[in-house]
Motif scaffolding. Structure first.
Motif, PDB file in Angstrom:
ATOM      1  N   LYS A  65       0.800  -1.161  -0.062  1.00  0.00           N
ATOM      2  CA  LYS A  65      -0.037   0.089   0.095  1.00  0.00           C
ATOM      3  C   LYS A  65       0.956   1.286  -0.154  1.00  0.00           C
ATOM      4  N   LEU A  66       2.072   1.003   0.220  1.00  0.00           N
ATOM      5  CA  LEU A  66       3.008   2.394   0.471  1.00  0.00           C
ATOM      6  C   LEU A  66       4.088   2.138  -0.691  1.00  0.00           C
ATOM      7  N   GLY A  67       3.870   1.212  -1.490  1.00  0.00           N
ATOM      8  CA  GLY A  67       4.906   1.049  -2.671  1.00  0.00           C
ATOM      9  C   GLY A  67       5.859   0.403  -2.128  1.00  0.00           C
ATOM     10  N   LEU A  68       6.010  -0.362  -1.072  1.00  0.00           N
ATOM     11  CA  LEU A  68       7.133  -1.180  -0.351  1.00  0.00           C
ATOM     12  C   LEU A  68       6.924  -2.583  -0.626  1.00  0.00           C
ATOM     13  N   SER A  69       7.823  -3.576  -0.652  1.00  0.00           N
ATOM     14  CA  SER A  69       7.615  -4.929  -0.543  1.00  0.00           C
ATOM     15  C   SER A  69       7.829  -5.542   0.766  1.00  0.00           C
ATOM     16  N   GLY A  70       7.200  -6.498   0.998  1.00  0.00           N
ATOM     17  CA  GLY A  70       7.128  -7.265   2.255  1.00  0.00           C
ATOM     18  C   GLY A  70       8.260  -8.428   2.286  1.00  0.00           C
ATOM     19  N   SER A  71       8.355  -9.330   3.109  1.00  0.00           N
ATOM     20  CA  SER A  71       9.197 -10.629   3.341  1.00  0.00           C
ATOM     21  C   SER A  71       8.771 -11.370   2.119  1.00  0.00           C
ATOM     22  N   SER A  72       9.504 -12.310   1.770  1.00  0.00           N
ATOM     23  CA  SER A  72       9.179 -13.480   0.845  1.00  0.00           C
ATOM     24  C   SER A  72       8.469 -14.577   1.691  1.00  0.00           C
ATOM     25  N   THR A  73       8.934 -14.554   3.029  1.00  0.00           N
ATOM     26  CA  THR A  73       8.419 -15.495   4.006  1.00  0.00           C
ATOM     27  C   THR A  73       7.715 -14.778   5.245  1.00  0.00           C
ATOM     28  N   PRO A  74       7.094 -15.477   6.009  1.00  0.00           N
ATOM     29  CA  PRO A  74       6.535 -14.800   7.179  1.00  0.00           C
ATOM     30  C   PRO A  74       7.664 -14.695   8.233  1.00  0.00           C
ATOM     31  N   TYR A  75       7.463 -13.671   9.019  1.00  0.00           N
ATOM     32  CA  TYR A  75       8.433 -13.386  10.090  1.00  0.00           C
ATOM     33  C   TYR A  75       8.221 -14.376  11.208  1.00  0.00           C
TER      34      TYR A  75
END
Length: 274
Positions: free
Chosen positions: A107-117
């Motif tokens: 939503k902020l134009g950022l990417s999350g992690s490929s796997t859950p923390y």
């Protein structure tokens, strides 16, 4: 020399500073939110200019570190607000779900992690938020706190009751954010609606800042400010679905959580007075 004149002069300094940086950003073709770190010190500069102009002595006691339970509150309350924000987002909006991979950062134009923390990774993330929020973020937040919770409170308190003062300062503070919101800060792609939500956010959080002023210092307020900034992306990232207007500490779910906390604070204070 009246309070209204001093307050008007201070507000004029903010308009002039914002105008100067709007011109600079236009000439350089750079959005004004690129200068957001400097922007946070506009209230501080305004206070200095106003006090020098009117010959008002500087009160350095408001920035002294006076250790008390309010420092702990300044760190804990943002976590409570973030928790409530996440819970209300999941309750209010059926198309949302908890994301431990922080996919909501899109939503902020950022990417999350490929796997859950993992739990340990989440713990480190929250620890990092505490360290950054209570140090670097808090330092920059002092630029705002000097104006909103030191100068404005001092100027308005003698002529207003507590609740009118809280709303007035929150409204002014919210309006001050609008140039940044229109440039894309906090609510990307929603500049107009985001501006209204920011004003509401500033009004609703102001009772907490006023509560923290019981410490006789603006340092706890600066830490609270820094912590909210540090946790805002987390509150958005952990919710998959919806948008920045509805989820996160600055969205509808977060505003609901803040309102709930305000009510608890109000009734707790009233009981204590009794």
């Amino acid at each position: 020399m009246t309070i209204n004149k001093r307050l008007s002069f201070f507000l004029l300094t903010q308009l002039i500073l914002i105008g100067i940086f709007e011109i600079i950003s236009h000439l350089l073709k750079i959005p004004i939110n690129f200068f957001s770190v400097l922007y946070m010190f506009f209230p501080f500069l305004g206070v200095i200019i106003t006090k020098l102009h009117y010959g008002i002595p500087f009160d350095y006691s408001v920035v002294k570190i006076k250790l008390s339970r309010y420092y702990l509150y300044a760190i804990l309350i943002p976590f409570i607000i973030t928790f409530l924000s996440i819970c209300f987002a999941l309750i209010f909006f059926k198309d949302t779900k908890l994301s431990l991979s922080f996919s909501g950062l899109s939503k902020l134009g950022l990417s999350g992690s490929s796997t859950p923390y993992t739990l340990s990774q989440l713990g480190l993330l929250f620890l990092k938020s505490i360290i950054l929020g209570s140090t670097i973020n808090a330092f920059f937040a002092l630029g705002e706190e000097t104006g909103w919770r030191s100068f404005l409170v001092t100027e308005l308190q003698p002529s207003m009751n507590k609740y009118k003062m809280i709303i007035t300062i929150g409204f002014i503070w919210g309006l001050w954010h609008i140039p940044l919101i229109l440039a894309g800060s906090n609510y990307p792609n929603y500049p107009i609606t985001g501006s209204f939500l920011m004003i509401i956010f500033c009004i609703l959080t102001n009772p907490i800042y006023i509560f923290l002023l019981r410490s006789k210092s603006i340092i706890p307020g600066a830490i609270f400010h820094g912590m909210i900034n540090a946790l805002s992306s987390i509150s958005i990232g952990m919710i998959e679905g919806q948008n920045v207007l509805t989820v996160g500490n600055l969205g509808i779910s977060g505003l609901t959580g803040i309102l709930l906390f305000d009510l608890v604070l109000y009734f707790a204070s009233r009981e204590k007075r009794k």
